[in-house]
Enzyme design. Structure first.
Site, PDB file in Angstrom:
ATOM      1  N   CYS A   2       0.838  -1.206   0.000  1.00 23.35           N
ATOM      2  CA  CYS A   2       0.000   0.000   0.000  1.00 23.35           C
ATOM      3  C   CYS A   2       0.873   1.256   0.000  1.00 23.35           C
ATOM      4  O   CYS A   2       1.876   1.330   0.705  1.00 23.35           O
ATOM      5  CB  CYS A   2      -0.940   0.093   1.188  1.00 23.35           C
ATOM      6  SG  CYS A   2      -2.117  -1.249   1.260  1.00 23.35           S
ATOM      7  N   ARG A  28       4.213  -0.315  -4.636  1.00 25.34           N
ATOM      8  CA  ARG A  28       3.868  -0.786  -3.293  1.00 25.34           C
ATOM      9  C   ARG A  28       2.573  -1.594  -3.266  1.00 25.34           C
ATOM     10  O   ARG A  28       2.200  -2.150  -2.226  1.00 25.34           O
ATOM     11  CB  ARG A  28       3.741   0.395  -2.335  1.00 25.34           C
ATOM     12  CG  ARG A  28       5.031   1.171  -2.166  1.00 25.34           C
ATOM     13  CD  ARG A  28       4.844   2.310  -1.197  1.00 25.34           C
ATOM     14  NE  ARG A  28       4.595   1.820   0.135  1.00 25.34           N
ATOM     15  CZ  ARG A  28       5.520   1.572   1.048  1.00 25.34           C
ATOM     16  NH1 ARG A  28       6.773   1.806   0.761  1.00 25.34           N
ATOM     17  NH2 ARG A  28       5.205   1.120   2.234  1.00 25.34           N
ATOM     18  N   TRP A  77      -2.388  -2.795  -1.752  1.00 29.99           N
ATOM     19  CA  TRP A  77      -2.013  -4.214  -1.806  1.00 29.99           C
ATOM     20  C   TRP A  77      -2.953  -4.895  -0.821  1.00 29.99           C
ATOM     21  O   TRP A  77      -2.898  -4.636   0.380  1.00 29.99           O
ATOM     22  CB  TRP A  77      -0.553  -4.380  -1.391  1.00 29.99           C
ATOM     23  CG  TRP A  77      -0.032  -5.780  -1.553  1.00 29.99           C
ATOM     24  CD1 TRP A  77       0.467  -6.335  -2.688  1.00 29.99           C
ATOM     25  CD2 TRP A  77       0.062  -6.791  -0.528  1.00 29.99           C
ATOM     26  NE1 TRP A  77       0.860  -7.631  -2.442  1.00 29.99           N
ATOM     27  CE2 TRP A  77       0.628  -7.937  -1.134  1.00 29.99           C
ATOM     28  CE3 TRP A  77      -0.280  -6.840   0.817  1.00 29.99           C
ATOM     29  CZ2 TRP A  77       0.864  -9.113  -0.430  1.00 29.99           C
ATOM     30  CZ3 TRP A  77      -0.050  -8.013   1.527  1.00 29.99           C
ATOM     31  CH2 TRP A  77       0.519  -9.138   0.897  1.00 29.99           C
ATOM     32  N   ASN A 103      -2.126   2.261   5.522  1.00 30.08           N
ATOM     33  CA  ASN A 103      -1.252   1.156   5.141  1.00 30.08           C
ATOM     34  C   ASN A 103      -0.930   0.389   6.419  1.00 30.08           C
ATOM     35  O   ASN A 103      -0.425   0.988   7.364  1.00 30.08           O
ATOM     36  CB  ASN A 103       0.029   1.716   4.503  1.00 30.08           C
ATOM     37  CG  ASN A 103       1.120   0.671   4.377  1.00 30.08           C
ATOM     38  OD1 ASN A 103       0.843  -0.517   4.301  1.00 30.08           O
ATOM     39  ND2 ASN A 103       2.360   1.112   4.367  1.00 30.08           N
ATOM     40  N   GLY A 104      -1.226  -0.896   6.449  1.00 31.23           N
ATOM     41  CA  GLY A 104      -0.947  -1.691   7.636  1.00 31.23           C
ATOM     42  C   GLY A 104      -2.081  -2.664   7.886  1.00 31.23           C
ATOM     43  O   GLY A 104      -2.908  -2.903   7.012  1.00 31.23           O
ATOM     44  N   GLU A 493      19.282 -16.393  -6.028  1.00 32.55           N
ATOM     45  CA  GLU A 493      18.807 -15.095  -6.512  1.00 32.55           C
ATOM     46  C   GLU A 493      18.299 -15.200  -7.951  1.00 32.55           C
ATOM     47  O   GLU A 493      17.263 -14.623  -8.307  1.00 32.55           O
ATOM     48  CB  GLU A 493      19.952 -14.070  -6.388  1.00 32.55           C
ATOM     49  CG  GLU A 493      19.650 -12.679  -6.892  1.00 32.55           C
ATOM     50  CD  GLU A 493      18.446 -11.999  -6.232  1.00 32.55           C
ATOM     51  OE1 GLU A 493      17.928 -12.518  -5.238  1.00 32.55           O
ATOM     52  OE2 GLU A 493      18.025 -10.955  -6.755  1.00 32.55           O
ATOM     53  N   LYS A 497      14.513 -14.297  -9.029  1.00 34.68           N
ATOM     54  CA  LYS A 497      14.197 -13.296 -10.065  1.00 34.68           C
ATOM     55  C   LYS A 497      13.279 -13.914 -11.118  1.00 34.68           C
ATOM     56  O   LYS A 497      12.297 -13.314 -11.529  1.00 34.68           O
ATOM     57  CB  LYS A 497      15.471 -12.797 -10.778  1.00 34.68           C
ATOM     58  CG  LYS A 497      16.329 -11.815 -10.071  1.00 34.68           C
ATOM     59  CD  LYS A 497      15.742 -10.455  -9.848  1.00 34.68           C
ATOM     60  CE  LYS A 497      14.939 -10.406  -8.585  1.00 34.68           C
ATOM     61  NZ  LYS A 497      15.610 -10.197  -7.349  1.00 34.68           N
ATOM     62  N   GLU A 500       9.653 -14.619  -9.766  1.00 33.02           N
ATOM     63  CA  GLU A 500       8.779 -13.497  -9.391  1.00 33.02           C
ATOM     64  C   GLU A 500       8.315 -12.673 -10.576  1.00 33.02           C
ATOM     65  O   GLU A 500       7.223 -12.115 -10.537  1.00 33.02           O
ATOM     66  CB  GLU A 500       9.371 -12.630  -8.279  1.00 33.02           C
ATOM     67  CG  GLU A 500      10.545 -11.772  -8.627  1.00 33.02           C
ATOM     68  CD  GLU A 500      11.045 -10.942  -7.445  1.00 33.02           C
ATOM     69  OE1 GLU A 500      10.265 -10.607  -6.549  1.00 33.02           O
ATOM     70  OE2 GLU A 500      12.251 -10.634  -7.445  1.00 33.02           O
ATOM     71  N   HIS A 516      20.901 -35.466  -4.665  1.00 38.50           N
ATOM     72  CA  HIS A 516      20.146 -35.950  -3.501  1.00 38.50           C
ATOM     73  C   HIS A 516      18.642 -35.766  -3.656  1.00 38.50           C
ATOM     74  O   HIS A 516      17.923 -35.790  -2.667  1.00 38.50           O
ATOM     75  CB  HIS A 516      20.658 -35.258  -2.236  1.00 38.50           C
ATOM     76  CG  HIS A 516      22.103 -35.533  -1.982  1.00 38.50           C
ATOM     77  ND1 HIS A 516      22.546 -36.617  -1.264  1.00 38.50           N
ATOM     78  CD2 HIS A 516      23.211 -34.890  -2.421  1.00 38.50           C
ATOM     79  CE1 HIS A 516      23.873 -36.620  -1.240  1.00 38.50           C
ATOM     80  NE2 HIS A 516      24.291 -35.577  -1.940  1.00 38.50           N
ATOM     81  N   LYS A 615       6.542  -3.983  -3.386  1.00 36.22           N
ATOM     82  CA  LYS A 615       7.965  -3.689  -3.240  1.00 36.22           C
ATOM     83  C   LYS A 615       8.425  -3.771  -1.778  1.00 36.22           C
ATOM     84  O   LYS A 615       9.423  -4.408  -1.483  1.00 36.22           O
ATOM     85  CB  LYS A 615       8.241  -2.297  -3.809  1.00 36.22           C
ATOM     86  CG  LYS A 615       9.682  -1.850  -3.717  1.00 36.22           C
ATOM     87  CD  LYS A 615      10.502  -2.504  -4.784  1.00 36.22           C
ATOM     88  CE  LYS A 615      11.973  -2.146  -4.676  1.00 36.22           C
ATOM     89  NZ  LYS A 615      12.813  -3.179  -5.296  1.00 36.22           N
TER      90      LYS A 615
END
Ligand code: M6R
Length: 620
Positions: A2, A28, A77, A103-104, A493, A497, A500, A516, A615
């Site tokens: 948000c 966000r 969000w 936001n929260g 990483e 990437k 996502e 394994h 983000k």
């Protein structure tokens, strides 16, 4: 998680500048967006739309809000309530007197809502924010005309459990915005006869570079010409503004189709900005700014170093652990910050904890920091955002100088973090007397020499190789990334990437693990991306490539340009320049970022704003 923007000016219409700021915050969250204005005649007007800000813009074009010098806006969000017009912020109370962006998460919102319903309040959304709006309105009404908006907000917040950054406006109190925060970020921007508020500085850079960050529990009353800051205990306090050194251009795409591409290409500059001015070229050492207060004696006294972070930052933290062991002989561990709270409690004696975070607002990392500080632990923050919560609350700080990172997929921030961790390893190694001046000088020289070598990664031949591999990878449903030693975090990483932004399933593994279990997945449809640059793991990585090929798996290999052995063994070869092995992570990560970008582009994905993500993850 948000984004909030608000403005109050001295008669100037603020709708366009707030909308501009909101677009900067779209990373966000992009489930819905909305705007509210004070109409000046004791009324509020609200427009809200599900989906991206473009949908809100279309709504505003056909159903305009009146001009106003008092505007609040939000990009969402979703947490409580599915993405829908009715769950979009801003939310008003049922009398239409109070309007709030938030936001929260209000954890006890169901109990509060039940109480308010029993009192006769009517709810139109599934959100916790509508509860806040009604709670504030109830306090204002109960005040028999004696309670102002700020008092009502502060009183309402005493009943709330959870995290919030909020801006509230009241129909009958024109010329006033009230802001408050607890565990979610909020900054106030100070302009010329105007005040602003936002979740993040880039949203306001086109308006001001002077900011005041609110601490937990604080609130403020903003008028156009003044701002009164109130402490958690209710005292009026003074705080100097901080000048932000980011420019508005840094938060724009600058002609690139995506922020992610721009940010990948900025990495050579990030190296220079984060590292070179900190070199002590005669001592083979590093000099940090005075936010780093750890003395040589403090560093010598350390017995252990712990790294904590989330997501991409946890991959740079893994590299940090390795570098501190290698160059400073300081053993340590890397912990996922969200898991730390559930780990056994050990004494903190002689331990330094490094928290790595681009935003400095990641809830899991902040919670771990605060818990450790409560236990007497010392925190060093590595962070990209000056003035963020981590930057303010950590005991010591190293800022990375990446500039604002807007793409949801982190790229240059990772690069800046790893660079800062190299510097930290050199500083600690020198302080502890385990790194000689000569070796320190060599390490600084290697870092400086790295910058021109990075250019080859952006050359047309290198990009052509990436695009070829991407065209193939875009056709598969799933794949594996393998690396050993320092390349293991790069494999993790690369996989993060890819998944996502392309939504292709990808897993990173230490290459030794392949036999394994994951090897069972390999066939002609299941490719493996292998990091095979020269270091002490090289021979083993060649064996891994052969094992994949023996099972008809396709191999995409990152190898040093001209390395025929790797090139011949791989189906797709991504050439990188040769650098000292310890610097290879900074080089090898770049073709993997480019690969995921090209795959996502080929698949027509929303590269800068991938689905379901935000983000800054400011909720746990
Ligand atoms: O701001 P932070 O570095 O604390 O954020 C941590 C993660 O949320 C972040 O790295 C996330 O994993 C990115 N989307 C990765 O590209």
């Amino acid at each position: 998680m948000c984004g909030i923007v608000a403005a109050i000016t001295n008669g100037l219409d603020a709708r366009a500048s707030v909308l501009h700021g909101l677009k900067t915050l779209e990373y966000r969250g992009y489930d819905s967006a909305g705007m509210a204005v004070h109409t000046g005649d004791s009324k509020l007007a609200v427009r809200r739309k599900m989906g991206k800000i473009a949908n809100l813009e279309a709504e505003l074009a056909s159903n305009a809000l009146p001009e106003s010098d008092q505007v609040i806006a939000h990009t969402r969000w979703a947490t409580h309530g599915a993405p829908a017009d009715r769950n979009a912020h801003p939310h008003t109370d049922d009398g239409g007197e109070i309007v709030v962006v938030h936001n929260g998460i209000i954890e006890n919102y169901l109990d509060l809502r039940a109480e308010l319903v029993a009192d006769g309040h009517v709810f139109l959304s599934d959100t916790d924010t509508e509860v806040l709006a009604n709670l504030i309105a109830r306090h204002m009404r109960n005040g028999n005309g004696g309670i102002d908006l700020h008092t009502a907000v502060r009183t309402a917040l005493t009943e709330v459990h959870g995290a919030y950054a909020l801006v509230a406006m009241c129909a009958t109190e024109p010329g006033t915005l009230v802001v408050a925060r607890q565990d979610s970020p909020l900054i106030v921007g100070v302009g010329d006869a105007a005040h602003y508020a936002a979740s993040d500085m880039p949203a306001l850079l086109h308006l001001t570079r002077d900011f005041v960050a609110l601490e937990n529990g604080e609130s403020a009353i903003s008028h156009a010409d003044k701002m009164q800051l109130c402490s958690a205990s209710g005292d009026w306090i003074e705080r100097e503004t901080t000048l932000c050194d980011w420019t508005p251009e840094q938060a724009e795409k600058g002609g690139y189709p995506h922020f992610m591409l721009k940010e990948i290409e900025e990495q050579p500059d990030v190296l220079a900005r984060t590292a070179f001015d900190r070199f002590h070229d005669t001592e083979g050492d590093v000099v940090f700014e005075d936010t780093f207060t750890l003395t040589d004696a403090d560093l010598r006294a350390l017995r252990r170093i712990r790294f904590m972070a989330m997501g991409t930052s946890s991959h740079s933290a893994m590299i940090g652990r390795w570098l501190l062991a290698e160059f400073a002989e300081l053993p340590g561990e890397t912990l996922n910050a969200s898991e730390f709270l559930y780990s056994p409690i050990l004494p903190e004696n002689d331990t330094l904890t490094v928290i790595v975070s681009q935003s400095g607002e990641t809830a899991d990392s902040l919670r771990a920091m605060r818990e450790l500080q409560k236990r007497g632990g010392r925190i060093l923050g590595i962070c990209n955002v000056q003035g963020s919560t981590l930057a303010r609350e950590a005991d010591d700080l190293i800022l990375t100088h990446c500039g604002p990172e807007v793409g949801v997929a982190s790229t240059k921030a990772f690069f800046g973090q790893v660079t800062a961790l190299y510097l930290l390893a050199i500083r600690v190694g020198r302080a502890r007397g385990v790194l000689s001046t000569e070796r320190g000088l060599e390490l600084l020289h290697d870092l400086r020499a790295l910058r021109p070598k990075l250019d080859s990664l952006f050359a047309p031949e290198a990009m052509a190789a990436v695009r070829q591999a991407a065209a193939f990878l875009a056709t598969v449903p799933s794949c594996l990334f393998l690396g050993r030693g320092l390349q293991h975090p790069i494999a993790l990483e690369g996989a993060l990437k890819l998944k996502e932004i392309s939504y292709i399933h990808a897993e990173g593994y230490p290459a030794g693990e392949m036999k394994h279990g994951p090897i069972a997945l390999i066939d002609e449809h299941f490719p493996v991306v292998v990091l095979a640059t020269p270091d002490r793991t090289y021979e083993k990585m060649i064996s891994n490539i052969e094992e994949v090929r023996a099972r008809s798996g396709k191999v995409i290999a990152v190898g040093v340009a001209g390395d025929q052995q790797v090139q011949n063994a791989a189906d797709y070869f991504l050439p990188v320049p040769e650098v000292p092995p310890y610097l290879a992570p900074l080089v090898n990560v770049i073709p993997l970022q480019q690969l995921s970008y090209e795959v996502a582009l080929a698949l027509g994905r929303d590269i800068d704003q991938p689905r379901n993500l935000a983000k800054s993850v400011t909720v746990e």
